[in-house]
Design an enzyme around this catalytic site. Structure first.
Site, PDB file in Angstrom:
ATOM      1  N   LYS A  23       0.834  -1.214   0.000  1.00 23.38           N
ATOM      2  CA  LYS A  23       0.000   0.000   0.000  1.00 23.38           C
ATOM      3  C   LYS A  23       0.866   1.261   0.000  1.00 23.38           C
ATOM      4  N   ALA A  83      -3.154 -13.055 -12.642  1.00 22.67           N
ATOM      5  CA  ALA A  83      -3.859 -11.764 -12.546  1.00 22.67           C
ATOM      6  C   ALA A  83      -4.809 -11.789 -11.358  1.00 22.67           C
ATOM      7  N   GLY A  84      -4.253 -12.163 -10.193  1.00 22.82           N
ATOM      8  CA  GLY A  84      -5.032 -12.123  -8.952  1.00 22.82           C
ATOM      9  C   GLY A  84      -4.760 -10.805  -8.258  1.00 22.82           C
ATOM     10  N   ILE A  89      -2.323  -9.839  -6.066  1.00 21.30           N
ATOM     11  CA  ILE A  89      -0.950  -9.309  -6.114  1.00 21.30           C
ATOM     12  C   ILE A  89      -0.605  -8.880  -7.536  1.00 21.30           C
ATOM     13  N   VAL A 101       1.194 -21.322 -19.304  1.00 19.56           N
ATOM     14  CA  VAL A 101       2.608 -20.954 -19.190  1.00 19.56           C
ATOM     15  C   VAL A 101       3.488 -22.193 -19.363  1.00 19.56           C
ATOM     16  N   ARG A 149      -0.593 -18.627  -2.635  1.00 18.50           N
ATOM     17  CA  ARG A 149       0.360 -18.838  -1.547  1.00 18.50           C
ATOM     18  C   ARG A 149       0.139 -20.202  -0.882  1.00 18.50           C
ATOM     19  N   ASP A 206      -3.424 -17.428   7.711  1.00 15.41           N
ATOM     20  CA  ASP A 206      -3.111 -18.024   6.407  1.00 15.41           C
ATOM     21  C   ASP A 206      -2.762 -19.503   6.486  1.00 15.41           C
ATOM     22  N   ALA A 222      -5.405 -10.386   6.060  1.00 14.99           N
ATOM     23  CA  ALA A 222      -4.916  -9.997   7.373  1.00 14.99           C
ATOM     24  C   ALA A 222      -6.061  -9.846   8.365  1.00 14.99           C
ATOM     25  N   HIS A 239     -23.662  14.954   2.235  1.00 17.21           N
ATOM     26  CA  HIS A 239     -23.523  15.428   0.864  1.00 17.21           C
ATOM     27  C   HIS A 239     -22.490  16.550   0.810  1.00 17.21           C
TER      28      HIS A 239
HETATM   29  P1  FAD Z   1       1.831 -14.005   8.372  1.00 16.45           P
HETATM   30  O1  FAD Z   1       1.555 -12.573   8.228  1.00 16.45           O
HETATM   31  O2  FAD Z   1       2.477 -14.712   7.238  1.00 16.45           O
HETATM   32  O3  FAD Z   1       2.762 -14.126   9.658  1.00 16.45           O
HETATM   33  C1  FAD Z   1       3.338 -15.320  10.052  1.00 16.45           C
HETATM   34  C2  FAD Z   1       4.571 -15.007  10.872  1.00 16.45           C
HETATM   35  O4  FAD Z   1       5.002 -16.196  11.496  1.00 16.45           O
HETATM   36  C3  FAD Z   1       5.757 -14.490  10.055  1.00 16.45           C
HETATM   37  O5  FAD Z   1       6.339 -13.395  10.700  1.00 16.45           O
HETATM   38  C4  FAD Z   1       6.726 -15.668  10.031  1.00 16.45           C
HETATM   39  O6  FAD Z   1       8.078 -15.284   9.968  1.00 16.45           O
HETATM   40  C5  FAD Z   1       6.418 -16.291  11.386  1.00 16.45           C
HETATM   41  N1  FAD Z   1       6.762 -17.710  11.495  1.00 16.45           N
HETATM   42  C6  FAD Z   1       6.445 -18.719  10.649  1.00 16.45           C
HETATM   43  N2  FAD Z   1       6.862 -19.894  11.131  1.00 16.45           N
HETATM   44  C7  FAD Z   1       7.461 -19.618  12.315  1.00 16.45           C
HETATM   45  C8  FAD Z   1       8.076 -20.420  13.296  1.00 16.45           C
HETATM   46  N3  FAD Z   1       8.141 -21.748  13.180  1.00 16.45           N
HETATM   47  N4  FAD Z   1       8.594 -19.789  14.374  1.00 16.45           N
HETATM   48  C9  FAD Z   1       8.520 -18.454  14.526  1.00 16.45           C
HETATM   49  N5  FAD Z   1       7.932 -17.650  13.624  1.00 16.45           N
HETATM   50  C10 FAD Z   1       7.412 -18.238  12.546  1.00 16.45           C
HETATM   51  N6  FAD Z   1      -4.215  -9.005   3.223  1.00 16.45           N
HETATM   52  C11 FAD Z   1      -5.121  -8.040   3.457  1.00 16.45           C
HETATM   53  O7  FAD Z   1      -6.055  -8.266   4.233  1.00 16.45           O
HETATM   54  N7  FAD Z   1      -5.021  -6.805   2.878  1.00 16.45           N
HETATM   55  C12 FAD Z   1      -4.016  -6.497   2.018  1.00 16.45           C
HETATM   56  O8  FAD Z   1      -3.957  -5.392   1.508  1.00 16.45           O
HETATM   57  C13 FAD Z   1      -3.055  -7.498   1.735  1.00 16.45           C
HETATM   58  N8  FAD Z   1      -2.032  -7.242   0.904  1.00 16.45           N
HETATM   59  C14 FAD Z   1      -1.101  -8.202   0.658  1.00 16.45           C
HETATM   60  C15 FAD Z   1      -0.077  -7.927  -0.233  1.00 16.45           C
HETATM   61  C16 FAD Z   1       0.878  -8.889  -0.513  1.00 16.45           C
HETATM   62  C17 FAD Z   1       1.983  -8.570  -1.486  1.00 16.45           C
HETATM   63  C18 FAD Z   1       0.809 -10.167   0.147  1.00 16.45           C
HETATM   64  C19 FAD Z   1       1.842 -11.201  -0.107  1.00 16.45           C
HETATM   65  C20 FAD Z   1      -0.212 -10.442   1.037  1.00 16.45           C
HETATM   66  C21 FAD Z   1      -1.185  -9.477   1.292  1.00 16.45           C
HETATM   67  N9  FAD Z   1      -2.246  -9.724   2.157  1.00 16.45           N
HETATM   68  C22 FAD Z   1      -3.186  -8.763   2.377  1.00 16.45           C
HETATM   69  C23 FAD Z   1      -2.377 -11.014   2.857  1.00 16.45           C
HETATM   70  C24 FAD Z   1      -1.870 -10.907   4.307  1.00 16.45           C
HETATM   71  O9  FAD Z   1      -0.530 -10.467   4.280  1.00 16.45           O
HETATM   72  C25 FAD Z   1      -1.975 -12.241   5.002  1.00 16.45           C
HETATM   73  O10 FAD Z   1      -3.290 -12.743   4.887  1.00 16.45           O
HETATM   74  C26 FAD Z   1      -1.625 -12.095   6.475  1.00 16.45           C
HETATM   75  O11 FAD Z   1      -0.322 -11.610   6.641  1.00 16.45           O
HETATM   76  C27 FAD Z   1      -1.760 -13.442   7.189  1.00 16.45           C
HETATM   77  O12 FAD Z   1      -1.422 -13.256   8.520  1.00 16.45           O
HETATM   78  P2  FAD Z   1      -0.852 -14.470   9.402  1.00 16.45           P
HETATM   79  O13 FAD Z   1      -0.654 -13.921  10.765  1.00 16.45           O
HETATM   80  O14 FAD Z   1      -1.689 -15.665   9.235  1.00 16.45           O
HETATM   81  O15 FAD Z   1       0.552 -14.846   8.736  1.00 16.45           O
HETATM   82  P1  NAI Z   2      -4.516 -14.979  -6.048  1.00 17.98           P
HETATM   83  O1  NAI Z   2      -5.119 -16.265  -5.641  1.00 17.98           O
HETATM   84  O2  NAI Z   2      -5.212 -13.714  -5.728  1.00 17.98           O
HETATM   85  O3  NAI Z   2      -4.296 -14.972  -7.627  1.00 17.98           O
HETATM   86  C1  NAI Z   2      -3.547 -15.949  -8.273  1.00 17.98           C
HETATM   87  C2  NAI Z   2      -3.902 -15.925  -9.752  1.00 17.98           C
HETATM   88  O4  NAI Z   2      -2.955 -16.701 -10.436  1.00 17.98           O
HETATM   89  C3  NAI Z   2      -5.278 -16.510 -10.040  1.00 17.98           C
HETATM   90  O5  NAI Z   2      -6.002 -15.654 -10.880  1.00 17.98           O
HETATM   91  C4  NAI Z   2      -4.952 -17.848 -10.707  1.00 17.98           C
HETATM   92  O6  NAI Z   2      -5.933 -18.235 -11.644  1.00 17.98           O
HETATM   93  C5  NAI Z   2      -3.633 -17.520 -11.375  1.00 17.98           C
HETATM   94  N1  NAI Z   2      -2.782 -18.688 -11.626  1.00 17.98           N
HETATM   95  C6  NAI Z   2      -2.532 -19.726 -10.794  1.00 17.98           C
HETATM   96  N2  NAI Z   2      -1.661 -20.587 -11.357  1.00 17.98           N
HETATM   97  C7  NAI Z   2      -1.339 -20.067 -12.583  1.00 17.98           C
HETATM   98  C8  NAI Z   2      -0.485 -20.484 -13.631  1.00 17.98           C
HETATM   99  N3  NAI Z   2       0.242 -21.603 -13.538  1.00 17.98           N
HETATM  100  N4  NAI Z   2      -0.409 -19.709 -14.741  1.00 17.98           N
HETATM  101  C9  NAI Z   2      -1.124 -18.558 -14.846  1.00 17.98           C
HETATM  102  N5  NAI Z   2      -1.959 -18.122 -13.877  1.00 17.98           N
HETATM  103  C10 NAI Z   2      -2.057 -18.856 -12.752  1.00 17.98           C
HETATM  104  O7  NAI Z   2      -3.029 -15.017  -5.451  1.00 17.98           O
HETATM  105  P2  NAI Z   2      -1.925 -13.881  -5.298  1.00 17.98           P
HETATM  106  O8  NAI Z   2      -2.198 -12.735  -6.191  1.00 17.98           O
HETATM  107  O9  NAI Z   2      -0.630 -14.602  -5.385  1.00 17.98           O
HETATM  108  O10 NAI Z   2      -2.135 -13.404  -3.828  1.00 17.98           O
HETATM  109  C11 NAI Z   2      -2.106 -14.347  -2.758  1.00 17.98           C
HETATM  110  C12 NAI Z   2      -3.084 -13.968  -1.724  1.00 17.98           C
HETATM  111  O11 NAI Z   2      -2.585 -12.886  -0.949  1.00 17.98           O
HETATM  112  C13 NAI Z   2      -4.428 -13.466  -2.244  1.00 17.98           C
HETATM  113  O12 NAI Z   2      -5.294 -14.509  -2.589  1.00 17.98           O
HETATM  114  C14 NAI Z   2      -4.937 -12.717  -1.070  1.00 17.98           C
HETATM  115  O13 NAI Z   2      -5.508 -13.609  -0.184  1.00 17.98           O
HETATM  116  C15 NAI Z   2      -3.670 -12.126  -0.485  1.00 17.98           C
HETATM  117  N6  NAI Z   2      -3.549 -10.734  -0.925  1.00 17.98           N
HETATM  118  C16 NAI Z   2      -4.501  -9.844  -0.547  1.00 17.98           C
HETATM  119  C17 NAI Z   2      -4.441  -8.533  -0.951  1.00 17.98           C
HETATM  120  C18 NAI Z   2      -5.528  -7.610  -0.565  1.00 17.98           C
HETATM  121  O14 NAI Z   2      -6.319  -7.966   0.284  1.00 17.98           O
HETATM  122  N7  NAI Z   2      -5.610  -6.433  -1.146  1.00 17.98           N
HETATM  123  C19 NAI Z   2      -3.336  -8.036  -1.762  1.00 17.98           C
HETATM  124  C20 NAI Z   2      -2.412  -9.064  -2.149  1.00 17.98           C
HETATM  125  C21 NAI Z   2      -2.519 -10.346  -1.711  1.00 17.98           C
END
Ligand code: FAD
Ligand code: NAI
Length: 475
Positions: free
Chosen positions: A58, A191-192, A194, A247, A282, A322, A330, A454
């Protein structure tokens, strides 16, 4: 004797750190173990969300949106700019500062709530007399024990076979947030969420972006009308999205990456790019957790198996976020963390999966809660739908951002709101009203009767509610 706790949380992401704080508020002795390291090797709690997910993405979306506005839209307001440039190092530095503020904030919250923080990797050692022993491997190694364990170890990016992440040319979300200079050509697979967010960042900064998506439909989980409107906007911006591709071989030549694929017409193609982001979903992070040491049940994909209450197959072992079923968000992880802490305290924690909002922070933003039209049709449920375009909203016109609409769907008989779908400015903020409405099982008429300020974008939600009954006032 090892240090004893009532509750030990493994993982300090949004699921884990929030569970730890709530458990401490409820009077338990709590430890939270997290292994994430900052660039100096120090603790960086907050997990994927804080370090390589929600927060940094963000931050970059904001910086790149400013650049886009300055380059393409300021002139409409009569603001002239000469020699617009982007200092990528500074932009990344700002993003890192935002991350650090969040890491430090969590460490402060642990202190404030008397949560004992361990920086290192936690793994199950054994279960003895109803107490679990956890090894903590950090700068030193020690074993701690606790009655209740909450597993919140999160997820990692899924790689494509034959194309390991080197975080130089083939990037996961981690490398995607650290690209040091605007790549001339950027490719994304998937095209999800991320793919669209990261593709938008680098397109705004000047990259030629191509996103390759395996499925034939764009954003299949999103209401079709909303997805169509969003796709139109992305096409106009020049974000190239190819659907229905297969792909093939990916070659990392160190100078760049070439991706062989078959397009939707079955033609063989090659995409040559400077950097490739792979965003195809993921996988749960349970490697090295020692699940086998205590018999913790994982599914075939490595996810911790839980019931509706986040209970695992073992007594007093819970899992949230997750690493378990459900959307990888999150706020979903946080809600589960709070609910589990409350259940441990004998309370009735609850997470309503029907009202978890989704937001994609592109421009236009996409947000929704509840069911979409295609899901309701598949269920055979009778519904009414109404939508209102931002084009007819005074605040959107004043903002200079009239893309998109609010769409509301309610039950044909009872008028209970079943879903709200938004594409347009500040959809991420607007959706909150609809989440509250659905949580209180409001009808579209309830929203239609409420006075909205408004001029505000929220009037589009009210008008969408009026549209359900075919009585919009401004369209
Ligand atoms: P995580 O955030 O993955 O945290 C797990 C933690 O556990 C990590 O710090 C890891 O190092 C630690 N850990 C793992 N194993 C061990 C171990 N054995 N011992 C000690 N520590 C350990 N979600 C949204 O809601 N809004 C968004 O805008 C959004 N944007 C995103 C953008 C990107 C690029 C990505 C990749 C994800 C995004 N998400 C978003 C998804 C969100 O980040 C996850 O859903 C969220 O972080 C999950 O939280 P969690 O606590 O389950 O796990
Ligand atoms: P995603 O599940 O959102 O999108 C993955 C995309 O990849 C799908 O459209 C799928 O059809 C496609 N795909 C899968 N395998 C493929 C292949 N072999 N070739 C071509 N296309 C393929 O997953 P993404 O974008 O990796 O994000 C992971 C997760 O992180 C999200 O599902 C979401 O839960 C979280 N996230 C949330 C955000 C938010 O809340 N704003 C921002 C970013 C991530």
């Amino acid at each position: 004797m090892s240090k004893q706790f009532d509750v030990i949380v493994i993982g300090g992401g949004p699921g884990g750190y929030i569970a730890a704080i709530r458990a401490a508020q409820l009077g338990f002795q709590v430890a939270c173990i997290d292994e994430w390291k900052n660039s100096k090797g120090g603790p960086a709690p907050g997990g994927t969300c804080t370090n390589v997910g929600c927060i940094p993405s963000k931050a970059l979306l904001q910086s790149s949106e400013h650049f886009e506005q300055a380059g393409h839209h300021f002139a409409d307001h009569g603001i002239g700019l000469k020699d617009l440039s982007i200092d990528v190092a500074k932009m990344l530095g700002r993003k890192d500062t935002v991350i650090k503020q969040n890491n430090d904030g969590i460490l402060y919250l642990f202190k404030k709530n008397k949560v004992t923080f361990f920086h290192g990797r936690g793994s199950f050692v054994a279960a003895k007399d109803g107490v679990y022993e956890i090894n903590v491997a950090g700068t030193a190694t020690e074993v701690i024990s606790g009655k209740h364990i909450i597993v919140a170890t999160g997820s990692n990016a899924r790689a494509l076979p034959g194309a390991p992440f080197d975080e130089e040319n083939i990037l996961s979300n981690d490398g995607a947030l650290r690209i040091g200079a605007v790549p001339k050509k950027l490719g994304l697979i998937g095209a999800g969420v991320i793919g669209l967010e990261m593709g938008s960042v680098w397109r705004r900064l000047g990259s030629e972006v191509t996103v390759l998506e395996g499925l034939p439909t764009f954003l299949g989980a999103v209401d079709e009308q909303i997805a169509k409107e969003a796709k139109k906007a992305f096409d106009k911006q020049g974000l190239k999205i190819e659907l229905g591709v297969k792909v093939g071989e990916i070659k990392n030549t160190k100078k760049g990456v070439s991706v062989a694929y078959t397009n939707a017409k079955g033609e063989a193609q090659t995409l040559e790019v400077d950097k490739l982001i792979i965003s195809i979903g993921r996988t749960a992070n349970t490697i090295g957790l020692g699940a086998d040491k205590i018999g913790l049940k994982l599914d075939e994909r490595g996810m911790v198996v839980v019931d509706d209450h986040c209970k695992t197959n073992l007594p007093n072992v819970w899992a949230v976020g997750d690493v378990v079923r459900g959307p990888m968000l999150a706020h979903k992880a946080e809600e589960e963390g709070v609910a589990v802490a409350e259940r441990i305290a004998g309370q009735h924690g609850h997470v309503n999966f029907n009202t978890i909002p989704w937001v994609i922070y592109t421009s236009p933003e996409i947000a929704w809660v509840g069911q979409n039209e295609q899901q309701l049709k598949a269920e055979g449920r009778a519904y009414k739908a109404g939508s209102f375009p931002f084009m007819a909203n005074g605040r959107a016109r004043a903002l200079g951002d009239t893309t998109g609409m609010v769409k509301m769907i309610s039950d044909a008989k009872t008028d209970e709101i079943l879903g709200v779908h938004i594409v347009g400015p500040y959809a991420s903020e607007l959706i909150a009203e609809s989440v509250v409405a659905m949580e209180f099982r409001a009808s579209s008429e309830d929203i239609a009767r409420i006075c909205h300020a408004h001029p505000s974008l929220s009037e589009a939600t009210k008008e969408a509610a009026l549209a359900v009954d075919k009585r919009t006032l401004n369209f």
